[in-house]
Design a protein around this motif. Structure first.
Motif, PDB file in Angstrom:
ATOM      1  N   THR A   1      -2.828  -3.061 -11.851  1.00  0.00           N
ATOM      2  CA  THR A   1      -3.611  -3.945 -10.922  1.00  0.00           C
ATOM      3  C   THR A   1      -3.286  -4.021  -9.484  1.00  0.00           C
ATOM      4  OG1 THR A   1      -4.217  -5.316 -12.919  1.00  0.00           O
ATOM      5  CG2 THR A   1      -4.313  -6.588 -10.891  1.00  0.00           C
ATOM      6  N   PHE A   2      -1.944  -3.989  -9.304  1.00  0.00           N
ATOM      7  CA  PHE A   2      -1.429  -3.894  -7.964  1.00  0.00           C
ATOM      8  C   PHE A   2      -1.749  -2.728  -7.305  1.00  0.00           C
ATOM      9  CE2 PHE A   2       2.133  -6.870  -9.526  1.00  0.00           C
ATOM     10  CZ  PHE A   2       1.301  -7.876  -9.722  1.00  0.00           C
ATOM     11  N   MET A   3      -1.684  -1.574  -7.912  1.00  0.00           N
ATOM     12  CA  MET A   3      -2.044  -0.131  -7.498  1.00  0.00           C
ATOM     13  C   MET A   3      -3.472  -0.186  -6.879  1.00  0.00           C
ATOM     14  SD  MET A   3       0.255   2.194 -10.191  1.00  0.00           S
ATOM     15  CE  MET A   3      -0.471   3.646  -9.393  1.00  0.00           C
ATOM     16  N   CYS A   4      -4.291  -0.858  -7.789  1.00  0.00           N
ATOM     17  CA  CYS A   4      -5.972  -0.863  -7.553  1.00  0.00           C
ATOM     18  C   CYS A   4      -5.966  -1.618  -6.390  1.00  0.00           C
ATOM     19  CB  CYS A   4      -6.500  -1.350  -8.606  1.00  0.00           C
ATOM     20  SG  CYS A   4      -8.137  -1.427  -8.524  1.00  0.00           S
ATOM     21  N   ARG A   5      -5.347  -3.008  -6.347  1.00  0.00           N
ATOM     22  CA  ARG A   5      -5.493  -3.626  -5.153  1.00  0.00           C
ATOM     23  C   ARG A   5      -4.952  -3.265  -3.790  1.00  0.00           C
ATOM     24  NH1 ARG A   5      -7.111  -9.175  -5.293  1.00  0.00           N
ATOM     25  NH2 ARG A   5      -7.124  -8.685  -2.886  1.00  0.00           N
ATOM     26  N   ALA A   6      -3.885  -2.436  -3.931  1.00  0.00           N
ATOM     27  CA  ALA A   6      -3.298  -1.812  -2.715  1.00  0.00           C
ATOM     28  C   ALA A   6      -4.229  -0.851  -2.326  1.00  0.00           C
ATOM     29  CB  ALA A   6      -1.709  -1.317  -3.131  1.00  0.00           C
ATOM     30  N   GLY A   7      -5.395  -0.357  -3.165  1.00  0.00           N
ATOM     31  CA  GLY A   7      -6.232   0.795  -2.669  1.00  0.00           C
ATOM     32  C   GLY A   7      -5.902   1.956  -3.083  1.00  0.00           C
ATOM     33  N   ALA A   8      -4.845   2.109  -3.984  1.00  0.00           N
ATOM     34  CA  ALA A   8      -4.348   3.393  -4.408  1.00  0.00           C
ATOM     35  C   ALA A   8      -5.153   4.007  -5.491  1.00  0.00           C
ATOM     36  CB  ALA A   8      -2.832   3.266  -4.694  1.00  0.00           C
ATOM     37  N   ILE A   9      -5.941   3.049  -6.181  1.00  0.00           N
ATOM     38  CA  ILE A   9      -6.738   3.602  -7.442  1.00  0.00           C
ATOM     39  C   ILE A   9      -8.090   3.042  -7.173  1.00  0.00           C
ATOM     40  CG2 ILE A   9      -7.348   3.536  -9.847  1.00  0.00           C
ATOM     41  CD1 ILE A   9      -3.962   3.250 -10.372  1.00  0.00           C
TER      42      ILE A   9
ATOM     43  N   THR B   1       0.923  -1.265  -0.093  1.00  0.00           N
ATOM     44  CA  THR B   1      -0.071  -0.027  -0.013  1.00  0.00           C
ATOM     45  C   THR B   1       0.959   1.208  -0.253  1.00  0.00           C
ATOM     46  OG1 THR B   1      -1.667  -1.398   1.295  1.00  0.00           O
ATOM     47  CG2 THR B   1      -2.121   1.227   1.037  1.00  0.00           C
ATOM     48  N   GLN B   2       2.018   1.197   0.740  1.00  0.00           N
ATOM     49  CA  GLN B   2       2.780   2.349   1.044  1.00  0.00           C
ATOM     50  C   GLN B   2       3.398   2.772  -0.330  1.00  0.00           C
ATOM     51  OE1 GLN B   2       6.550   1.679   3.010  1.00  0.00           O
ATOM     52  NE2 GLN B   2       6.571   3.960   3.918  1.00  0.00           N
ATOM     53  N   VAL B   3       4.023   1.950  -1.257  1.00  0.00           N
ATOM     54  CA  VAL B   3       4.592   2.077  -2.351  1.00  0.00           C
ATOM     55  C   VAL B   3       3.464   2.613  -3.391  1.00  0.00           C
ATOM     56  CG1 VAL B   3       5.551   1.086  -4.562  1.00  0.00           C
ATOM     57  CG2 VAL B   3       6.553   0.740  -2.137  1.00  0.00           C
ATOM     58  N   SER B   4       2.142   1.999  -3.298  1.00  0.00           N
ATOM     59  CA  SER B   4       1.266   2.243  -4.321  1.00  0.00           C
ATOM     60  C   SER B   4       0.560   3.614  -4.129  1.00  0.00           C
ATOM     61  CB  SER B   4       0.041   1.139  -4.310  1.00  0.00           C
ATOM     62  OG  SER B   4       0.745  -0.166  -4.595  1.00  0.00           O
ATOM     63  N   MET B   5       0.577   3.995  -2.990  1.00  0.00           N
ATOM     64  CA  MET B   5      -0.069   5.385  -2.637  1.00  0.00           C
ATOM     65  C   MET B   5       0.888   6.301  -3.207  1.00  0.00           C
ATOM     66  SD  MET B   5      -2.887   5.318  -1.382  1.00  0.00           S
ATOM     67  CE  MET B   5      -4.307   4.398  -0.182  1.00  0.00           C
ATOM     68  N   THR B   6       2.224   6.085  -2.877  1.00  0.00           N
ATOM     69  CA  THR B   6       3.229   6.977  -3.510  1.00  0.00           C
ATOM     70  C   THR B   6       3.066   7.232  -4.999  1.00  0.00           C
ATOM     71  OG1 THR B   6       4.639   6.276  -1.768  1.00  0.00           O
ATOM     72  CG2 THR B   6       5.680   7.705  -3.390  1.00  0.00           C
ATOM     73  N   LEU B   7       2.997   5.890  -5.463  1.00  0.00           N
ATOM     74  CA  LEU B   7       3.110   5.858  -7.036  1.00  0.00           C
ATOM     75  C   LEU B   7       2.126   6.752  -7.736  1.00  0.00           C
ATOM     76  CD1 LEU B   7       3.965   2.228  -7.990  1.00  0.00           C
ATOM     77  CD2 LEU B   7       5.383   4.190  -7.876  1.00  0.00           C
ATOM     78  N   VAL B   8       0.763   6.753  -7.267  1.00  0.00           N
ATOM     79  CA  VAL B   8      -0.408   7.581  -7.825  1.00  0.00           C
ATOM     80  C   VAL B   8       0.097   9.110  -7.902  1.00  0.00           C
ATOM     81  CG1 VAL B   8      -2.403   6.342  -7.568  1.00  0.00           C
ATOM     82  CG2 VAL B   8      -1.543   7.375  -5.606  1.00  0.00           C
ATOM     83  N   ASN B   9       0.954   9.520  -6.864  1.00  0.00           N
ATOM     84  CA  ASN B   9       1.385  10.917  -6.949  1.00  0.00           C
ATOM     85  C   ASN B   9       2.422  11.312  -7.766  1.00  0.00           C
ATOM     86  OD1 ASN B   9      -0.993  11.526  -5.167  1.00  0.00           O
ATOM     87  ND2 ASN B   9       0.177  10.803  -3.438  1.00  0.00           N
ATOM     88  N   VAL B  10       3.180  10.261  -8.241  1.00  0.00           N
ATOM     89  CA  VAL B  10       4.453  10.482  -9.067  1.00  0.00           C
ATOM     90  C   VAL B  10       4.040  11.033 -10.451  1.00  0.00           C
ATOM     91  CG1 VAL B  10       6.442   9.352 -10.226  1.00  0.00           C
ATOM     92  CG2 VAL B  10       5.804   8.846  -7.750  1.00  0.00           C
ATOM     93  N   LEU B  11       4.790  12.235 -10.778  1.00  0.00           N
ATOM     94  CA  LEU B  11       4.671  12.437 -12.247  1.00  0.00           C
ATOM     95  C   LEU B  11       5.916  12.242 -13.026  1.00  0.00           C
ATOM     96  CD1 LEU B  11       3.339  16.279 -11.595  1.00  0.00           C
ATOM     97  CD2 LEU B  11       2.095  14.189 -12.092  1.00  0.00           C
ATOM     98  N   VAL B  12       5.654  11.905 -14.188  1.00  0.00           N
ATOM     99  CA  VAL B  12       6.766  11.600 -15.016  1.00  0.00           C
ATOM    100  C   VAL B  12       6.550  12.647 -16.091  1.00  0.00           C
ATOM    101  CG1 VAL B  12       8.158  10.039 -16.459  1.00  0.00           C
ATOM    102  CG2 VAL B  12       6.937   9.180 -14.595  1.00  0.00           C
TER     103      VAL B  12
END
Lengths: 640, 630
Positions: A228-236, A187-198
């Protein structure tokens, strides 16, 4: 020795030549000189060749050839002694090489990667350093969640993200794989990923672009995994369009015949994971591109054609056949876990039940587990239990599966068995006859709480409206000792199911009297214990219901009537703040004073003496209509 | 029972709103162009709305024929009603897609969305008859030319958006529901199907989206997959397996292309690298290259001379080509780029006198015209030894009677031109003036009234042509001006200053603003006229020639030929077609291919793709030649 140093000196001097062409030649000569020559390597390091090589490697003005050769020489130096590696690391070789990975030139990237690998394989490279640097994940394919956290803490995300838009496909792909590993169940990583800008674009959008249909399949699939992983971790959120309109359809596409067997396995497993907890996604997936029918194809390997025409293909098919089947079962299990219509669609698919049945007895444990998961998912349907489950006698292979199976299979199988033992299931009879009681009783002694629950749950279902013979068998097999142990189980649901079992055992008058005559003492003790203990309302309610059942027996009544302490407890619960408990206690009293039974007059008198009539009178004016009705009915017994 | 007729459809918000029709129209055109770039709408228009003519009477249309509502009794299936779109789906779409939003499911939601051929009974739902296909909302079944459906997808109802995608490459169809693909519904579809919807119970309302709005389903993503597939197919297309044969063909293609256009050095090094032979010898390539350069620089006179010298008899055998070249030479004279007038213009004492320090002859000319500039700087005429020879040739062969003192002096002293260009010309300026002193006054008065020139030109030509000339075209008007212009008079008599300013600001003047050059041009025009007459006598009238000549002469009718209705001729890009025609003629005379095989292959591929569209092969949409040209 003197001579060797002199030639080494010459090599180093040439690195400083103003003519870049001569420098290049110098580096090439150095490369040839150091191969397999540890002494030469050591000399060059002592003479300070490394910083100069690193400098040349980092200068974009150096030209591709020179930079590549520098990386090759450094890699060669790293092949030497452990001291060499230490020196290289001390010269900050790693950041320089990582920087090199961002180059658009594949040949240079490869040289850097090769050198990096040599450095990292060495035991002297500090582990801490290994993590500071994001990229290495090219080199290590297996991760634990500990790795994830360490990597995360060393800002791996920030380092890898820019690589997603690297001009090199290989680099993009490796970076993408890193993210899929990092985000998995984290969850921690996934939550961070949604806010990352490339490059100003959210990471999820970058992933969506990578899923476009004209991208290489490998990239589409890995990007879909990341989301999928980001979604399952609750980030999306599951209803976001990047999941519903992009990730899900992409994964369904991966299941189609057009793709490689490996991709189809990966696609189906990822999709199963994505939709597992969300009924809406299950519904959408079930209507996408005929997925349910498409999965039936997973069972057709090796195909009869491949067996004849092509040995190589047959070999390939055989290797993947198990993987394909288990992936299909997993996905069917996810699809059918909530929606009745989808379950029907699955069981209506050609030969589906036969396939599950044969899957239950396959040699591959993975397939057996997936098959039983699928069966469990389908067994939640009343309709399927009544029809297809019965028609295909699924209980038979299921029973077989329960023998000597590993815990994970056992959990699924016993859970399925619970459903098959429900009273409306036509399979209940044959299962009973097959002598499953002993097995279930042994499950209740397992260390795994899940197995204990399933065991006692199945027994509870089995005892519901069962013959006296069955009940006696259950009690006899389980033993009162085990029963008491379960009543003090640390897991609350085990306790509840055990009380449920007792309740089911103590129904219909002859059964009550029979069981109470043989185990009355122990049962009364257990009831007392629970009522005196700190327990939840639900537990106490169940217990009072058991008491009410006992009060319904002919001879069993005496066990309560002769126990003044118990009567006091009942009286106490009749005035309890919880209406549920009041109701259950009143039920109990009502059974005791029921008119048409032998000795009712005595019991009425005794209870009147103990002040129960006053309590009933009070309850008959209770605000709860059920409770007042119940109390009034009880009062009428006195009037008649 | 007619309650359904008044179902409150209007209160339901429309799928497509038309607040600004023209803007929407433009959006639609742009979106359709982007989705179906291979479709030629003049041959095969795209569906844009439902057809008010091709529908059953129980169907009502509104909202620019995009909204469909049911207005029948809806008692049973005999009351079903359908409507087709205005046009069938063109095969060149490759992949076609439209969406339908269910605004209201009405009483029972018996709605069918699909495709049907022209002429299929409209008193039915799509899918029930031959050449008719549909997906029905009430049961989610697909109907493939049959009264009985097959389980296909989920049911659909109010609020759902159903899409229908026709793949014209493999002739299949799939539907989407709310942006999710439901999988293939039909295979082996016939061509020329129309988007179709059918309704059956009162209150049913649906809105179509033929591209008016962005689609819910990502059709462009689906298209990209097929584009990649087809490009992959092309890339992996199996070619002749005999070793090296294919490579040899490709090398020949490249080599012959380079040779054709005279890229001598590139062709040579290519031949060296690939160890192949060049069909033509190097001098020949260089000669052609030189001639082409001359044409492209606008120095057509020199190009003609060079051709005649290097390929004797070529132009004599191609009188039409010669005529076209000469017409162009005339145009270039007007432009001031042909070497005959250019040499005169550069030395022009008149312009130097009138506008001292004016940039008329200076690089500004070149700056406004890169071709010209290149020609000028590379000019071999004035600096190397070959040209004088050629010029002599020219004066003796081409213009035996017309060689003026000005032109002969130019050709005899080429080196002085460069010199005078960079120096102030006090000595040279007097020279032509004295030589042409008799005509001087006449040109002095006329030079700022260029429309007079055309008059002069025609007066000297035969009456027949003049008469014809009056009866038509642009030139007609301009001539009339001269003959009887009352208000035109003013134009003619405009104060010189005005036109001077104008010309100065443009930096362009007729024949470079030189009087002698203008004179030479007029003379040349007469010769051209004579040549035309000669050709007419020998080969009969040639309408194209006549038009060309008129257009060229018409330039003189305007005070600023560069900004006039026929001014397009003066654009340097106009030289290119002539250049390639001359090049082809030379190659043909050497028994070499007229067109490079590469261009032939390209033309053939382009024609094939167009043919594919006509024979309804949908893959043409993704096999477009320009996808492969960079």
């Amino acid at each position: 020795m003197q001579e060797v140093t002199a030639t080494s000196r010459h090599y180093v001097d040439r690195l400083f030549d103003p003519d870049p062409q001569k420098v290049l030649q110098g580096v090439i000569d150095m490369k040839n000189a150091v191969i397999g020559n540890n002494k030469q390597k050591a000399n060059l390091i002592v003479l300070g060749a490394v910083p100069r090589l690193l400098y040349l490697l980092q200068q974009s003005s150096s030209g591709l050839d020179l930079r590549t050769e520098c990386a090759v020489v450094l890699g060669s130096l790293a092949m030497g002694t452990e001291n060499n590696i230490k020196s290289l690391v001390d010269c900050h070789i790693i950041p320089a090489l990582l920087q090199g990975l961002l180059s658009p030139e594949l040949i240079f990237i490869e040289a850097c990667l090769r050198c990096l690998r040599t450095v990292f394989i060495s035991p002297v490279t500090p582990v801490q350093l290994l993590y500071t640097v994001s990229i290495l994940f090219f080199l290590f394919s297996v991760f634990t969640s500990d790795h994830q956290t360490v990597l995360f803490n060393h800002s791996a995300v920030q380092h890898i993200a820019p690589l997603l838009i690297s001009p090199s496909y290989k680099v993009r792909m490796q970076a993408l794989k890193c993210f899929s590993v990092l985000a998995y169940e984290n969850t921690q990583v996934s939550m961070t990923l949604v806010n990352v800008l490339v490059d100003g674009e959210p990471l999820s959008q970058v992933f969506v672009r990578m899923m476009q249909r004209d991208q290489p399949v490998e990239m589409q699939l890995t990007a879909a995994k990341c989301l999928t992983f980001m979604c399952r971790a609750g980030a999306i959120q599951t209803e976001e369009s990047c999941i519903v309109l992009k990730t899900l359809p992409c994964l369904v596409r991966m299941c189609s015949k057009d793709h490689l067997l490996e991709e189809r396995v990966d696609g189906a497993e990822t999709l199963a994971y994505l939709i597992e907890p969300d009924v809406e996604l299950q519904r959408i997936a079930s209507t996408t591109d005929h997925l349910v029918a498409m999965l039936a194809d997973y069972f057709k390997y090796p195909s009869s054609v491949s067996a004849i025409t092509d040995i190589k293909r047959l070999d390939h098919d055989l290797k993947h056949a198990h993987e394909l089947r288990q992936a299909a079962f997993k996905l069917y299990a996810s699809l059918g876990s909530n929606d009745e219509d989808i379950r029907k669609k699955i069981t209506d698919t050609e030969n589906m039940m036969d396939r599950i049945v044969s899957g239950l007895s396959e040699s591959s444990i993975k397939v057996r587990l997936a098959a039983v998961r699928c069966l469990h998912s389908l067994s939640r349907s009343v309709q399927q239990l009544r029809t297809s489950f019965h028609d295909h006698a699924v209980w038979k292979p299921l029973m077989k599966l329960l023998q000597n199976a590993p815990d994970d299979v056992l959990i699924m199988a016993s859970s399925t068995l619970c459903n098959l033992l429900l009273e409306f299931s036509p399979s209940k009879e044959p299962i009973l006859e097959s002598g499953v009681i002993e097995l279930l009783c042994s499950l209740t002694q397992s260390d795994s709480p899940a197995l204990r629950i399933n065991g006692i749950w199945a027994l509870m279902n089995m005892a519901f409206q069962a013959d006296q013979k069955v009940k006696v068998e259950i009690v006899g097999c389980l033993g009162t000792e085990q029963l008491f142990r379960l009543l003090s189980d640390p897991d609350n649901s085990v306790l509840m199911k055990t009380l449920g079992l007792l309740r089911n055992l103590l129904s219909t008058r002859p059964h009550i009297d029979q069981i109470m005559s043989s185990h009355g003492k122990q049962i009364m003790q257990a009831v007392t214990l629970i009522l005196e203990a700190e327990q939840s309302i639900e537990v106490k309610e169940q217990t009072l219901c058991i008491l009410a059942n006992i009060a319904d027996g002919n001879t069993a009544k005496d066990l309560i009537m002769t126990n003044d302490d118990m009567l006091q407890k009942i009286k106490y619960y009749m005035s309890h703040s919880s209406v549920k408990l009041q109701l259950a206690a009143t039920f109990c009293i009502s059974n005791l004073i029921w008119n048409e039974e032998d000795g009712s007059q005595e019991r009425q008198d005794k209870l009147r003496e103990l002040g129960f009539v006053d309590v009933l009178h009070k309850l008959s004016q209770a605000s709860d209509p059920n409770l007042s009705d119940r109390a009034k009915t009880a009062m009428q017994q006195y009037l008649a | 029972h007619s309650a359904g007729l008044h179902y409150p459809g209007a209160s339901v918000p429309a799928y497509s709103t038309f607040c600004c029709l023209s803007g929407d129209e433009q959006d639609l055109n742009e979106r359709l162009k982007r989705l179906y770039p291979a479709v030629n709408e003049e041959e095969t228009p795209l569906p844009r709305s439902w057809s008010p003519k091709d529908k059953y009477s129980y169907i009502g249309l509104s909202q620019n024929n995009l909204r469909v509502h049911y207005k029948g009794h809806g008692k049973n299936h005999k009351d079903a009603a359908s409507v087709r779109a205005t046009h069938p789906i063109p095969a060149a779409c490759g992949i076609y897609y439209f969406e339908v939003k269910i605004v209201s499911k009405g009483r029972d939601g018996y709605m069918g969305i699909g495709l049907s051929a022209q002429g299929v009974n409209m008193n039915r739902l799509p899918g029930w008859d031959k050449h008719s296909y549909g997906y029905h909302g009430d049961d989610g079944h697909s109907f493939c030319s049959s009264g009985t459906g097959h389980p296909y997808g989920p049911t659909f109802t109010t609020g759902d958006v159903i899409g229908c995608c026709v793949n014209l490459i493999n002739n299949t169809c799939f539907y989407t529901k709310n942006g999710i693909s439901l999988g293939v519904a039909f295979t082996d579809l016939p061509p020329n199907l129309y988007p179709t919807v059918g309704l059956q119970t009162p209150g049913e309302i649906v809105d179509a989206n033929f591209g008016q709005q962005p689609f819910v389903f990502d059709i462009e993503d689906y298209m990209s997959e097929w584009r990649a597939k087809i490009h992959g197919m092309i890339a992996r297309f199996p070619i002749g397996d005999r070793l090296g044969e294919w490579q040899a063909v490709l090398q020949n293609m490249v080599s012959s292309y380079l040779v054709h256009h005279g890229y001598c050095a590139t062709a040579t090094s290519f031949a060296r690298a690939t160890q192949t032979m060049i069909q033509e010898d190097q001098t020949s390539i260089k000669n052609r290259q030189r001639i082409q350069k001359l044409v492209l620089a606008g120095r057509v006179g020199e190009a003609i001379e060079a051709t005649q010298q290097l390929y004797p008899g070529l132009l004599e055998r191609n009188p039409n080509l010669l005529f076209v070249l000469k017409c162009r030479q005339f145009v270039e004279m007007v432009n001031g780029t042909d070497s005959e007038v250019r040499c005169l213009a550069i030395r022009s004492p008149k312009s130097q006198d009138s506008y001292p320090g004016s940039p008329n002859l200076s690089p500004r000319h070149g700056a406004s015209n890169p071709h010209l500039h290149t020609g000028g700087t590379e000019s071999p005429t004035c600096s190397n030894g070959v040209t004088p020879l050629k010029s002599k040739n020219r004066s003796s062969i081409k213009y035996p009677s017309a060689s003026s003192s000005a032109s002969s002096s130019t050709s005899s002293s080429p080196s002085s031109i460069n010199y005078s260009e960079s120096n102030s010309s006090d000595s040279t300026k007097s020279q032509p003036r004295s030589a042409n002193s008799t005509q001087e006054t006449r040109w002095e008065t006329l030079e700022k009234k260029p429309n007079i020139y055309i008059y002069i030109l025609y007066i000297d030509s035969e009456m027949e042509i003049e008469a014809e000339h009056y009866s038509n075209g642009v030139v007609d008007g301009s001539s009339a001006r001269i003959m009887n212009g009352t208000y035109k008079h003013e134009e003619i008599l405009q104060p010189d200053d005005n036109s001077v300013d104008e010309e100065c600001s443009n930096g362009r003047q007729l024949c470079g603003g030189n009087q002698a050059a203008t004179e030479r041009m007029i003379q040349f025009g007469r010769e051209l006229q004579a040549l035309n007459e000669q050709l007419c006598r020998e080969y009969g009238k040639n309408a194209a020639h006549k038009k060309m000549l008129q257009d060229a002469f018409s330039l003189l009718a305007y005070s600023d030929p560069w900004n006039c209705p026929v001014g397009q001729q003066l654009d340097p890009t106009q030289r290119e077609s002539l250049c390639s025609a001359l090049n082809s003629a030379i190659l043909e005379s050497q028994n070499l291919p007229k067109h490079p095989p590469l261009m032939l292959a390209l033309g053939q591929a382009t024609a094939c793709v167009q043919l594919m569209a006509r024979v309804r092969s949908g893959s043409c949409s993704f096999a477009r030649v320009d996808n492969f040209l960079h």
